[in-house]
Design an enzyme around this catalytic site. Sequence first.
Site: not given
Ligand code: GLN
Length: 201
Positions: A48-50, A80, A109, A139-140, A180, A182
Amino acid sequence: MAPTIGVLALQGDFREHIHALTVIGEQTLMVRTPADLARVDALVVPGGESTAISKLAVAFDVLEPIRERIEAGMPAYGSCAGMIMLADTILDPRSGQVSFGGLDVSVRRNAFGRQVDSFEAVLHAPKISGDRELTAVFIRAPWVEECGSDVEVLARVESGPNAGAVVAVAQNGVMATSFHPELTSDHRVHSYFAQLVKERA
Ligand code: GLN
């Protein structure tokens, strides 16, 4: 009794982790409060987004309880953003960003940069998938830039400009992947974690 694997359900793709764990026959629980946490034997921290997970963990009063459980030996797995949350050190945190820790690693990150924002790669992670290939979705994604001596590297990127980058690690009962699993129908990473949870029960 079969262990209950909690999935931190504050932000991110926690439903996909619950699905993967359910498919392989594990008992799961969504964790949003300290009371939920007290009912689980292990914890998955989703992608997700940390920065958002960090803020919400503080707001929902689970930051310290999760830190304490991990320190006391609760198995944990992060994908991630979850990897970032389980790292002892974030090299480029957003201001005020905190992690649960548990892995003696430094992560960067969005390490793969804009050019390869999202990609798939074939990896070999012998502990997880024997000599068979594992398709990993990034993904990122972060990568692990430094590892303590007790950290086991489970997989690295194998080709391209980022060949050698560490993307799966474990230390005691805590593991993390930059990718990921999942989001695919291949549940071997989840099975590996579930096995680890049972060994530590
Ligand atoms: N770039 C995201 C972060 O800093 C992580 C991306 C992801 O979980 N797909 O949290």
